[in-house]
Design a protein around this motif. Sequence first.
Motif, PDB file in Angstrom:
ATOM      1  N   PHE A   1       0.741  -1.296   0.231  1.00 20.34           N
ATOM      2  CA  PHE A   1       0.075   0.071  -0.023  1.00 20.34           C
ATOM      3  C   PHE A   1       0.818   1.253  -0.046  1.00 20.34           C
ATOM      4  O   PHE A   1       0.689   2.105  -0.981  1.00 20.34           O
ATOM      5  N   ASN A   2       1.814   1.346   0.859  1.00 24.37           N
ATOM      6  CA  ASN A   2       2.539   2.514   0.855  1.00 24.37           C
ATOM      7  C   ASN A   2       3.611   2.750  -0.294  1.00 24.37           C
ATOM      8  O   ASN A   2       3.397   4.015  -0.780  1.00 24.37           O
ATOM      9  N   ARG A   3       3.791   1.608  -0.787  1.00 23.74           N
ATOM     10  CA  ARG A   3       4.734   1.851  -1.892  1.00 23.74           C
ATOM     11  C   ARG A   3       4.240   2.012  -3.189  1.00 23.74           C
ATOM     12  O   ARG A   3       4.216   3.057  -4.102  1.00 23.74           O
ATOM     13  N   VAL A   4       2.951   1.440  -3.473  1.00 22.12           N
ATOM     14  CA  VAL A   4       1.787   1.905  -4.590  1.00 22.12           C
ATOM     15  C   VAL A   4       1.260   3.350  -4.239  1.00 22.12           C
ATOM     16  O   VAL A   4       1.259   4.161  -5.488  1.00 22.12           O
ATOM     17  N   PHE A   5       1.182   3.743  -3.371  1.00 21.44           N
ATOM     18  CA  PHE A   5       0.351   4.978  -3.075  1.00 21.44           C
ATOM     19  C   PHE A   5       1.496   6.047  -3.529  1.00 21.44           C
ATOM     20  O   PHE A   5       1.290   7.184  -3.930  1.00 21.44           O
ATOM     21  N   LYS A   6       2.736   5.891  -2.932  1.00 21.50           N
ATOM     22  CA  LYS A   6       3.723   6.916  -3.126  1.00 21.50           C
ATOM     23  C   LYS A   6       4.088   6.798  -4.705  1.00 21.50           C
ATOM     24  O   LYS A   6       4.330   8.008  -5.465  1.00 21.50           O
TER      25      LYS A   6
ATOM     26  N   LEU B   1       1.914   6.249  -7.329  1.00 19.58           N
ATOM     27  CA  LEU B   1       0.868   6.710  -8.094  1.00 19.58           C
ATOM     28  C   LEU B   1       0.550   8.072  -7.606  1.00 19.58           C
ATOM     29  O   LEU B   1      -0.140   8.898  -8.544  1.00 19.58           O
ATOM     30  N   THR B   2       0.977   8.638  -6.497  1.00 21.06           N
ATOM     31  CA  THR B   2       0.374   9.887  -6.218  1.00 21.06           C
ATOM     32  C   THR B   2       1.487  10.785  -5.702  1.00 21.06           C
ATOM     33  O   THR B   2       1.482  12.222  -5.645  1.00 21.06           O
ATOM     34  N   ASN B   3       2.663  10.378  -5.408  1.00 23.17           N
ATOM     35  CA  ASN B   3       4.013  11.183  -5.114  1.00 23.17           C
ATOM     36  C   ASN B   3       3.943  11.636  -3.741  1.00 23.17           C
ATOM     37  O   ASN B   3       4.648  12.402  -3.303  1.00 23.17           O
ATOM     38  N   TYR B   4       2.855  11.012  -3.263  1.00 20.00           N
ATOM     39  CA  TYR B   4       2.830  11.237  -1.533  1.00 20.00           C
ATOM     40  C   TYR B   4       2.692   9.994  -0.835  1.00 20.00           C
ATOM     41  O   TYR B   4       2.387   8.717  -1.404  1.00 20.00           O
ATOM     42  N   SER B   5       3.160  10.306   0.749  1.00 18.59           N
ATOM     43  CA  SER B   5       2.779   8.821   1.355  1.00 18.59           C
ATOM     44  C   SER B   5       1.462   8.993   1.699  1.00 18.59           C
ATOM     45  O   SER B   5       0.761  10.049   1.555  1.00 18.59           O
ATOM     46  N   PRO B   6       0.705   7.947   2.345  1.00 19.89           N
ATOM     47  CA  PRO B   6      -0.887   7.938   2.775  1.00 19.89           C
ATOM     48  C   PRO B   6      -0.937   9.116   3.602  1.00 19.89           C
ATOM     49  O   PRO B   6      -1.810   9.818   3.701  1.00 19.89           O
ATOM     50  N   SER B   7       0.350   9.247   4.602  1.00 18.47           N
ATOM     51  CA  SER B   7      -0.129  10.073   5.894  1.00 18.47           C
ATOM     52  C   SER B   7      -0.021  11.631   5.228  1.00 18.47           C
ATOM     53  O   SER B   7      -0.688  12.625   5.769  1.00 18.47           O
ATOM     54  N   GLU B   8       1.258  11.815   4.122  1.00 18.68           N
ATOM     55  CA  GLU B   8       1.246  13.221   3.782  1.00 18.68           C
ATOM     56  C   GLU B   8      -0.173  13.380   2.963  1.00 18.68           C
ATOM     57  O   GLU B   8      -0.412  14.727   2.930  1.00 18.68           O
ATOM     58  N   TYR B   9      -0.822  12.649   2.191  1.00 19.03           N
ATOM     59  CA  TYR B   9      -1.894  13.066   1.528  1.00 19.03           C
ATOM     60  C   TYR B   9      -2.958  13.261   2.480  1.00 19.03           C
ATOM     61  O   TYR B   9      -3.682  14.092   2.251  1.00 19.03           O
ATOM     62  N   LEU B  10      -3.020  12.388   3.477  1.00 19.53           N
ATOM     63  CA  LEU B  10      -4.291  12.816   4.442  1.00 19.53           C
ATOM     64  C   LEU B  10      -3.944  14.236   5.081  1.00 19.53           C
ATOM     65  O   LEU B  10      -4.866  14.947   5.072  1.00 19.53           O
ATOM     66  N   LYS B  11      -2.955  14.413   5.390  1.00 20.31           N
ATOM     67  CA  LYS B  11      -2.542  15.908   5.888  1.00 20.31           C
ATOM     68  C   LYS B  11      -2.803  17.098   4.935  1.00 20.31           C
ATOM     69  O   LYS B  11      -3.492  18.059   5.177  1.00 20.31           O
TER      70      LYS B  11
END
Length: 390
Positions: free
Chosen positions: A369-374, A376-386
């Motif tokens: 999850f962490n690798r794929v999200f980074k 495809l979005t250039n953000y980590s999940p926590s960075e995206y949430l923030k």
Amino acid sequence: MFPDFNIHSTPLFILVIQGLIFAILLLIKYKRKGNLSDLFLGLILLLTCYSQTCYTVGFMGWYDEFRTTKINYFLYNIAIALGPLIYFYVKSVTTSNFKFKKEHWWHFAFAFAFIFYRLIIFSYDGLQPGFNETQNGILKITVDEAIVQPVMGFIEFPFMLLYLAFTLQLFYNYRKKIQQYFSNTYKLELNWILSFLVLFSLLFLYDTIQTVVGAFVTDLNYEQRWWLNLLGALITLYIGIKGYFTDTTKLNKLNFTFSPSLEAIPQVSEDKASKSISEKDIETVKRLMEIDKVYLNPELNLSDLAQQANMSRGQLSEIVNSGFNKNFNDFVNMYRVNAFKDMIKDDKHKQLSLLGIAQECGFNSKATFNRVFKKLTNYSPSEYLKSTTT
């Protein structure tokens, strides 16, 4: 006096004995379950432990106690067998239903020829007068030590390098292949194999540097070469433990070929399989993803989706690669990431953890999850949430 348990011999003795135990356990495991990967890894451990045993008994005073020992006749250049064994170990793990065939024996022809050659010179020297009073006979000194061993020193390097290159290529091709076939690849990435190859490559590099230094810079004595054997014994033990307890049979029931399988997907005609990509085909796949939300199945793979779309795996792979310009893994995970984003917009993070939301969207591991999200979005999940809550 033999045996002499000292600062040099004792660590090697303990490590080699433990390495041999795991080699035997792996061979027993192969006998019981029939997995070729266990056989190849067991043979790798036996070979490395055998090489280290010769040095271990040397540090224990074998040569001083038994001055007419003939052990030198049986110190083989293991790289010519170790290279092919490493290759076939990785091949047996990364190839579904791998079978060792007759033509594969040619990879070990050099090793068998060398053993045969050594037996010949041992037999010849054994027939000469005074052989029992000396350590090395006439052919061992004038042919093997003077000619063959220096030549083998130059042959072993490119031989081992070639097999390590083949093995790394095999492994990385496998990693690319699973991206085209599976939506969640973490459990199939075989990071243990990568560690295995890195460790053997480091050991090979250390050995090469030591050989070059000993040949062209300064002569290295027995104790100075001890560090290589200690490192080799540590790596052998680690590989034995890790290899024995790691499941390397994940691919045994899988078929990576894109020809239709009677068990996995429905039969399709050759005419249908050869059609070019149509808008109808693309819409069929999009409907399965957007309406049926098949991406929520964490075990979704190319065969599953092909079966639901009434296509062959080859057809579906071409549609995903050409029609959507993505590999299968990125294609499916794009929908999972978008589903995650939608759940964040709906404030689901106030009820579930980020990992819990990811699992609801079809991911089956935090690492994936962490690798794929980074990716495809250039953000980590926590960075995206923030970024969405500020």
